[in-house]
Write an enzyme that holds these catalytic residues in place. Structure first.
Site, PDB file in Angstrom:
ATOM      1  N   LYS A  52       0.832  -1.208   0.000  1.00 54.15           N
ATOM      2  CA  LYS A  52       0.000   0.000   0.000  1.00 54.15           C
ATOM      3  C   LYS A  52       0.867   1.258   0.000  1.00 54.15           C
ATOM      4  CE  LYS A  52      -3.678  -2.534   2.281  1.00 54.15           C
ATOM      5  NZ  LYS A  52      -4.354  -2.911   3.534  1.00 54.15           N
ATOM      6  N   GLN A  96      -4.383  -1.484   9.709  1.00 54.01           N
ATOM      7  CA  GLN A  96      -4.252  -2.778   9.052  1.00 54.01           C
ATOM      8  C   GLN A  96      -4.891  -3.873   9.916  1.00 54.01           C
ATOM      9  OE1 GLN A  96      -3.036  -3.414   5.897  1.00 54.01           O
ATOM     10  NE2 GLN A  96      -3.724  -5.505   6.283  1.00 54.01           N
ATOM     11  N   ASP A 119     -10.740   2.617   3.878  1.00 52.01           N
ATOM     12  CA  ASP A 119     -11.120   1.223   3.615  1.00 52.01           C
ATOM     13  C   ASP A 119     -12.622   1.078   3.332  1.00 52.01           C
ATOM     14  OD1 ASP A 119      -8.982  -0.549   3.575  1.00 52.01           O
ATOM     15  OD2 ASP A 119      -8.819  -0.629   5.773  1.00 52.01           O
TER      16      ASP A 119
END
Ligand code: NAP
Length: 285
Positions: A52, A96, A119
């Site tokens: 990422k 995460q 997200d």
């Protein structure tokens, strides 16, 4: 049969985003800023985070990773998130997952400001998705629709079957396919006659996490197959999808590979979401 390359499509998306970010930097005086929070040193999570941040670098998105011990308390993590929420220079926050067991993931997700939730996991974003209101879309489902559309494949009126009903993939991708006017069936571990159900699909989206689970008898001739699974092949130890590619691919019209299919698209869509959050934060949207 044609392989849809997520690697190629995501590279094109990142290039286009990099151009836009350069223009935005001039217009708004700064580039987008993504903060990633990583707890512990799980190799899988570390590798996802590296992927990422590398993509963010490519696109010109400022990024930093706050790495904390896996002994960090829930209170400490929530307090860090509150600080990032209040920091006007931070556009996107990504914690995460998965988190260590002593931390309530739901609490963490709902603490992230919904407008910084790159997200798309915040309950308000999820609710907005199901009510077809503006929201931040979850990255993997968004990437799946992009892959299908990139080939001009008609979704409207098609029979789509999703294998899996998780919050991050199965359910939202089913909703996005429904929004594209597909007739959608969501299947799961209790589905009876799964092979027959799948064999009726014009568009099949396996997202169950079982190596090479989908066999040729589950594929309708000419189907579009988007393989979401990321698994280790027990025989070779290599990465593989939920689809037995070698035996299924010849039956399909379009299919994705693992790696190089959905994975890179997830990351490209994460970059897109970060830019969306930034534009909102600087008052452009
Ligand atoms: P998950 O939360 O474990 O959900 C798996 C789903 O598959 C569940 O709904 C489960 O049914 C269903 N399932 C399991 N075994 C089944 C079977 N034998 N027959 C039918 N359905 C079955 O997994 P996830 O987080 O959605 O992820 C799924 C896969 O996608 C994993 O391999 C993951 O690594 C991969 N993934 C890839 C990306 C990417 O960017 N490429 C992103 C996210 C996830 P029940 O609900 O009945 O238990």
């Amino acid at each position: 049969m044609e392989v849809i390359s997520g690697k190629e499509l995501s590279a094109a998306m990142k290039k286009e985003m990099a151009e836009k970010v350069k223009k935005y930097a001039v217009e708004y005086g700064r580039v987008p800023n993504l903060v990633v929070v990583l707890l512990g040193e799980d190799p899988g999570s570390v590798s996802y985070v590296t992927g990422k941040t590398k993509a963010a670098d490519e696109v010109g998105i400022k990024n930093s990773t706050i790495t904390l011990s896996d002994k960090t308390t829930e209170e400490e993590l929530l307090s860090l998130i509150h600080g990032l929420n209040e920091d006007k220079t931070v556009d996107g926050i990504l914690v995460q997952l998965p988190l260590p067991k002593h931390i309530d993931e739901n609490k963490v997700i709902e603490t992230i400001a919904k407008d910084k939730d790159v997200d798309g996991f915040h309950p308000l974003n999820v609710a907005a998705l199901w009510q077809k209101r503006p929201c931040i879309l979850p990255c993997t489902p968004k990437g799946i629709i992009r892959l299908i559309k990139s080939k001009g494949i008609e979704i409207s009126g098609k029979k789509a079957v999703v294998i899996g009903r998780s919050n991050i993939v199965g359910l939202p991708v089913a909703k996005l396919l429904l929004d594209e006017n597909a007739t959608v069936t969501i299947t799961h571990s209790r589905t009876k006659n799964l092979a027959e159900v799948c064999a009726e699909a014009d568009i099949l989206v396996p997202a169950l996490g079982k190596p090479k689970f989908v066999k040729k008898e589950m594929i309708k001739e000419g189907a579009v197959v988007i393989d979401v699974g990321v698994n280790r092949d027990p025989e070779t130890g290599k990465l593989c999808g939920d689809v037995d590619f070698d035996e299924c691919a010849p039956l399909t019209s379009y299919i994705t590979k693992v790696p190089g299919g959905v994975g890179p698209m997830t990351i490209a869509c994460l970059m897109e979401n970060t830019i969306e959050c930034y534009l909102h934060n600087v008052g452009a949207r």
